[in-house]
Design an enzyme around this catalytic site. Structure first.
Site, mmCIF file in Angstrom:
data_model
loop_
_atom_site.group_PDB
_atom_site.id
_atom_site.type_symbol
_atom_site.label_atom_id
_atom_site.label_comp_id
_atom_site.label_asym_id
_atom_site.label_seq_id
_atom_site.Cartn_x
_atom_site.Cartn_y
_atom_site.Cartn_z
ATOM 1 N N LYS A 120 0.809 -1.221 0.000
ATOM 2 C CA LYS A 120 0.000 0.000 0.000
ATOM 3 C C LYS A 120 0.841 1.268 0.000
ATOM 4 O O LYS A 120 0.383 2.298 -0.487
ATOM 5 C CB LYS A 120 -0.952 -0.016 1.194
ATOM 6 N N ARG A 296 -6.935 -7.526 -9.901
ATOM 7 C CA ARG A 296 -7.636 -8.752 -10.319
ATOM 8 C C ARG A 296 -9.066 -8.387 -10.702
ATOM 9 O O ARG A 296 -9.490 -7.250 -10.509
ATOM 10 C CB ARG A 296 -7.669 -9.722 -9.129
HETATM 11 P P1 ADP Z 1 -8.041 -3.881 2.784
HETATM 12 O O1 ADP Z 1 -6.909 -4.103 1.845
HETATM 13 O O2 ADP Z 1 -7.862 -4.646 4.057
HETATM 14 O O3 ADP Z 1 -9.391 -4.032 2.167
HETATM 15 P P2 ADP Z 1 -8.293 -0.951 2.599
HETATM 16 O O4 ADP Z 1 -7.104 -0.075 2.589
HETATM 17 O O5 ADP Z 1 -9.001 -1.162 1.303
HETATM 18 O O6 ADP Z 1 -7.901 -2.359 3.278
HETATM 19 O O7 ADP Z 1 -9.339 -0.439 3.660
HETATM 20 C C1 ADP Z 1 -10.473 -1.206 4.004
HETATM 21 C C2 ADP Z 1 -11.533 -0.339 4.631
HETATM 22 O O8 ADP Z 1 -11.038 0.304 5.818
HETATM 23 C C3 ADP Z 1 -12.022 0.802 3.751
HETATM 24 O O9 ADP Z 1 -13.032 0.401 2.841
HETATM 25 C C4 ADP Z 1 -12.555 1.752 4.821
HETATM 26 O O10 ADP Z 1 -13.810 1.300 5.271
HETATM 27 C C5 ADP Z 1 -11.556 1.605 5.942
HETATM 28 N N1 ADP Z 1 -10.464 2.591 5.791
HETATM 29 C C6 ADP Z 1 -9.229 2.382 5.271
HETATM 30 N N2 ADP Z 1 -8.495 3.518 5.278
HETATM 31 C C7 ADP Z 1 -9.286 4.481 5.818
HETATM 32 C C8 ADP Z 1 -9.125 5.882 6.093
HETATM 33 N N3 ADP Z 1 -7.990 6.537 5.813
HETATM 34 N N4 ADP Z 1 -10.181 6.551 6.629
HETATM 35 C C9 ADP Z 1 -11.338 5.912 6.916
HETATM 36 N N5 ADP Z 1 -11.549 4.599 6.693
HETATM 37 C C10 ADP Z 1 -10.549 3.883 6.149
#
Ligand code: ADP
Length: 457
Positions: A120, A296
């Protein structure tokens, strides 16, 4: 011209996505091979494949995640291409590399592109370089020494979120509301990251309080064409799991979406990304913030297929084999609105998976309705895998029409013998907040808490 009748496609997955990939392979005139575990031996879709081969016992670690067994299956069956689907090995760069080194075509981006976007922090760095807006916060890993964390958090502004660079599946994240909690949260997240995600790198960004989840679908070929195929709103979630998805995201300025979409396509060109992919964003107060890329095909791709009229799966296979897209951005025309309900076999009160035998099944149909599911009457849902057994998708000229069609379809759908979330969907599709459109990622859980609807469902 790529002659797909010379290709044999091995599907390294199971369930509804295995059947979806099988259909795309057939459409292209390919020979199709399914792998399966001992638990999936009786799966009806296996009979549709040219060949089916068992790769191991029920636990995924010994079958659908077993790289040597899958490569052996590919060799034994004469496969030339391998499609990983979603979940399982789909974002595993070592698998992509092993497939390529075995002389086969991996249906997905290069292992190198997967490694950049799978971390990330490096993904965020690449996005900033391409001019894609990211969540505020440093685009570098936090130093080992926690001495500087307070100053970094002050600059970002509370609340902040500490995230593992290699995190996934909603794990490896901690929200921090005040300086006192910062060091402990960072140390816990770092420990967890080292244990579960292969790297203990962590980073910090602003925690957005009531965002929506909006994502951009991209598709890129090996000749340098990269397109974005509209947006999707996946804010209806429970425990970070998407429940309902739709395209396009309601109420967002189309010019802004187009600007973000064009930057995503540019980012694909910049990093040499080939194949289908999704840029995930949080959207708050009229702004997009990149959070991660999925390298993907995604569960929710059908809503984009319905609005774009494109067969994303077939195009994904074509570009992997080196065929050019022969499509320009201006020729991508999104029409109407599509909404998808994920059907899970689960207990309506506890949401725990409810495996068992489907005794009777009636699927909906009619104009604008699509059902992607591998289940049939008499099918035994194995306990070893996730509880999603299919998706019902409705398309309409407007969001209201798509919603009306989906409501009628979900009222018609009958699955007997196992508990499902169909009654929950019937309620959600009539819930005023969702019907109005544009809810935040917390909406569904707030609604569940207020109504206790899950218990009644
Ligand atoms: P993963 O790879 O585990 O799916 P993500 O980075 O896509 O992780 O984040 C998953 C979820 O966590 C997001 O859809 C959101 O709900 C929450 N989230 C992640 N980063 C943030 C942020 N900066 N602020 C608020 N919510 C967040």
């Amino acid at each position: 011209m790529t002659d797909f009748s010379q290709h044999s496609l091995l599907i390294a997955n199971r369930g509804e996505i295995a059947l979806r990939i099988l259909r795309a392979g057939r459409r292209l005139g390919m020979r199709v091979i399914c792998i399966h575990s001992e638990a999936d031996r009786g799966a009806p879709y296996l009979a549709l494949a040219d060949q089916a081969i068992c790769v191991g016992p029920a636990p995924a670690a010994q079958s659908y995640l077993n790289i040597p067994a899958i490569l052996a299956a590919a060799r034994l069956t004469g496969a030339t291409m391998v499609h990983p689907g979603y979940g399982f090995l789909s974002e595993n760069a070592e698998f992509a590399q092993a497939v390529t080194e075995a002389g086969l075509i991996f249906v997905g981006p290069s292992a190198a592109a997967m490694r950049i976007m799978g971390d990330k922090i490096s993904a965020k760095t690449a996005m900033i370089a391409a001019g894609v807006p990211c969540v505020p916060g440093p685009d570098t890993a936090l130093p080992e020494d926690p001495g500087s964390y307070a100053a970094i958090a002050d600059a970002v502004g509370y609340p902040v979120i500490i995230k593992a660079a290699g995190g996934g599946g909603g794990r490896g994240m901690r929200v921090v509301h005040a300086p006192e909690a910062l060091t402990a949260a960072a140390m816990l997240t770092r420990q967890e990251a080292g244990r579960f995600f292969g790297t203990d790198a962590i980073y910090m960004e602003k925690f957005l309080q009531t965002p929506r989840h909006v994502e951009i679908q991209v598709l890129a070929d090996q000749q340098g064409t990269a397109l974005w195929l509209g947006d999707r709103d996946c804010s209806m979630q429970r425990r970070h799991q998407k429940v309902i998805e739709e395209a396009p995201a309601p109420g967002i300025d189309r010019a802004l979406v187009a600007e973000v979409g064009a930057r995503c396509a540019q980012a694909c060109r910049d990093i040499g990304y080939v194949g289908a992919g999704t840029f995930e964003f949080l959207y708050e107060d009229g702004q997009f913030y990149f959070i991660e890329m999925n390298t993907r095909i995604q569960v929710e791709h059908p809503v984009t297929e319905m609005t774009s009229g494109l067969d994303i799966l077939a195009l994904q296979i074509r570009v992997a084999a080196g065929a050019p897209l022969r499509l320009t951005q201006s020729a991508v025309a999104m029409q109407g609105h599509a909404i998808e309900c994920r059907i899970n076999a689960e207990d309506p009160a506890s949401f725990t998976p409810a495996p068992g035998v489907i005794s009777a099944l009636h699927l909906p149909g009619g104009p604008g309705i699509r059902v992607d599911s591998h289940v049939t009457a008499g099918y035994r849902i194995p306990a070893s895998y996730d509880s999603m057994i299919g998706k019902v998708i409705a398309h309409g000229a407007t969001r209201a029409e798509a919603l009306a069609r989906l409501r009628a379809a979900m009222d018609e759908l009958q699955i007997t013998g196992v508990a499902t979330n169909v009654p929950l969907h019937q309620q959600l599709l009539r819930e005023p907040g969702f019907v109005a459109g544009g809810v935040s990622i917390h909406h569904m859980e707030q609604w569940l808490a207020q109504t206790g609807a899950a218990d009644a469902g």
